[in-house]
Scaffold this motif. Sequence first.
Motif, short mmCIF file in Angstrom:
data_model
loop_
_atom_site.label_atom_id
_atom_site.label_comp_id
_atom_site.label_asym_id
_atom_site.label_seq_id
_atom_site.Cartn_x
_atom_site.Cartn_y
_atom_site.Cartn_z
N HIS A 126 0.84 -1.20 0.00
CA HIS A 126 0.00 0.00 0.00
C HIS A 126 0.88 1.25 0.00
N ALA A 127 1.91 1.25 0.84
CA ALA A 127 2.81 2.39 0.91
C ALA A 127 3.57 2.59 -0.40
N LEU A 128 4.05 1.51 -0.99
CA LEU A 128 4.77 1.60 -2.26
C LEU A 128 3.88 2.19 -3.35
N ALA A 129 2.65 1.70 -3.43
CA ALA A 129 1.73 2.18 -4.46
C ALA A 129 1.37 3.65 -4.24
N LEU A 130 1.14 4.02 -3.00
CA LEU A 130 0.78 5.41 -2.68
C LEU A 130 1.93 6.36 -3.01
N LEU A 131 3.14 5.98 -2.62
CA LEU A 131 4.29 6.85 -2.85
C LEU A 131 4.62 6.95 -4.34
N LYS A 132 4.42 5.85 -5.06
CA LYS A 132 4.65 5.94 -6.52
C LYS A 132 3.65 6.88 -7.16
N GLN A 133 2.41 6.82 -6.70
CA GLN A 133 1.36 7.71 -7.22
C GLN A 133 1.72 9.17 -6.97
N LYS A 134 2.39 9.42 -5.85
CA LYS A 134 2.77 10.78 -5.49
C LYS A 134 4.17 11.14 -6.00
N ASN A 135 4.79 10.21 -6.74
CA ASN A 135 6.14 10.41 -7.27
C ASN A 135 7.14 10.73 -6.15
N SER A 136 6.99 10.03 -5.04
CA SER A 136 7.87 10.21 -3.89
C SER A 136 8.77 9.00 -3.73
N HIS A 137 10.07 9.22 -3.50
CA HIS A 137 11.03 8.14 -3.37
C HIS A 137 11.53 7.97 -1.94
N ILE A 138 10.78 8.48 -0.97
CA ILE A 138 11.22 8.36 0.42
C ILE A 138 11.22 6.90 0.86
N PRO A 139 12.03 6.54 1.85
CA PRO A 139 12.09 5.16 2.32
C PRO A 139 10.82 4.74 3.05
N ILE A 140 10.64 3.43 3.11
CA ILE A 140 9.55 2.82 3.88
C ILE A 140 10.17 1.92 4.95
N TYR A 141 9.75 2.11 6.18
CA TYR A 141 10.23 1.27 7.28
C TYR A 141 9.18 0.23 7.66
N SER A 142 9.63 -1.00 7.87
CA SER A 142 8.78 -2.07 8.37
C SER A 142 9.58 -2.88 9.39
N ASP A 143 8.91 -3.39 10.42
CA ASP A 143 9.62 -4.23 11.39
C ASP A 143 9.39 -5.71 11.14
#
Length: 207
Positions: A126-143
């Motif tokens: 979900h985060a990857l798809a949302l950030l791609k839609q917003k053209n954002s390349h910030i990192p995603i953290y998961s534990d």
Amino acid sequence: MAKKKFYVVWQGVEPGVYSSWDECKAQVSGFENARYKSFDTQEEAENAFNDNPWKHIGKAKEKTIRVIPSDVKFLKESLAVDAACSGNPGLMEYRGVFVADGVEIFHVGPLKDGTNNIGEFLAIVHALALLKQKNSHIPIYSDSVNAMKWVVRKKCNTKLEKTNDNKPVFDLIARAEKWLQENTYENPVIKWETNNWGEIPADFGRK
């Protein structure tokens, strides 16, 4: 005397141009899938740093899990994801939170008869798809290491059986797997180091 080299780090602890191997090594050592290369001149290095790295180091790899050395601080300009599940299976939900200010960016669920691992997987996609839609390349953290591996494999490797109650969960899984098959992304997915940094900012606080 060895010819002086300049080093470009596109993906590492601190991306940039470095004038010695020792400086470069400090940025890429222990950083899985780091992207870096040496150049003969500073001008070449600076031009390459501002360019697409794959023009200089070959075809893009799809594996984007990042493991950060334990002494490195997390990046605030990032998105943290987490899931919660009451029972196994049970009521499952997941969300994404902007690390810098704790603002919730998305929240899905609760959904019947899910699992925590499924929620963690869906949260990352979900985060990857949302950030791609917003053209954002910030990192995603998961534990969740399991969920991160599932994302790399583009497959939710759950043993949960499909029922009428959890059909919405499996619909989300199918959509997430389809997105991974049809899309590429540049966002690094980084393991959140709970022992060093505390609970992930997206944690639901139900432990």
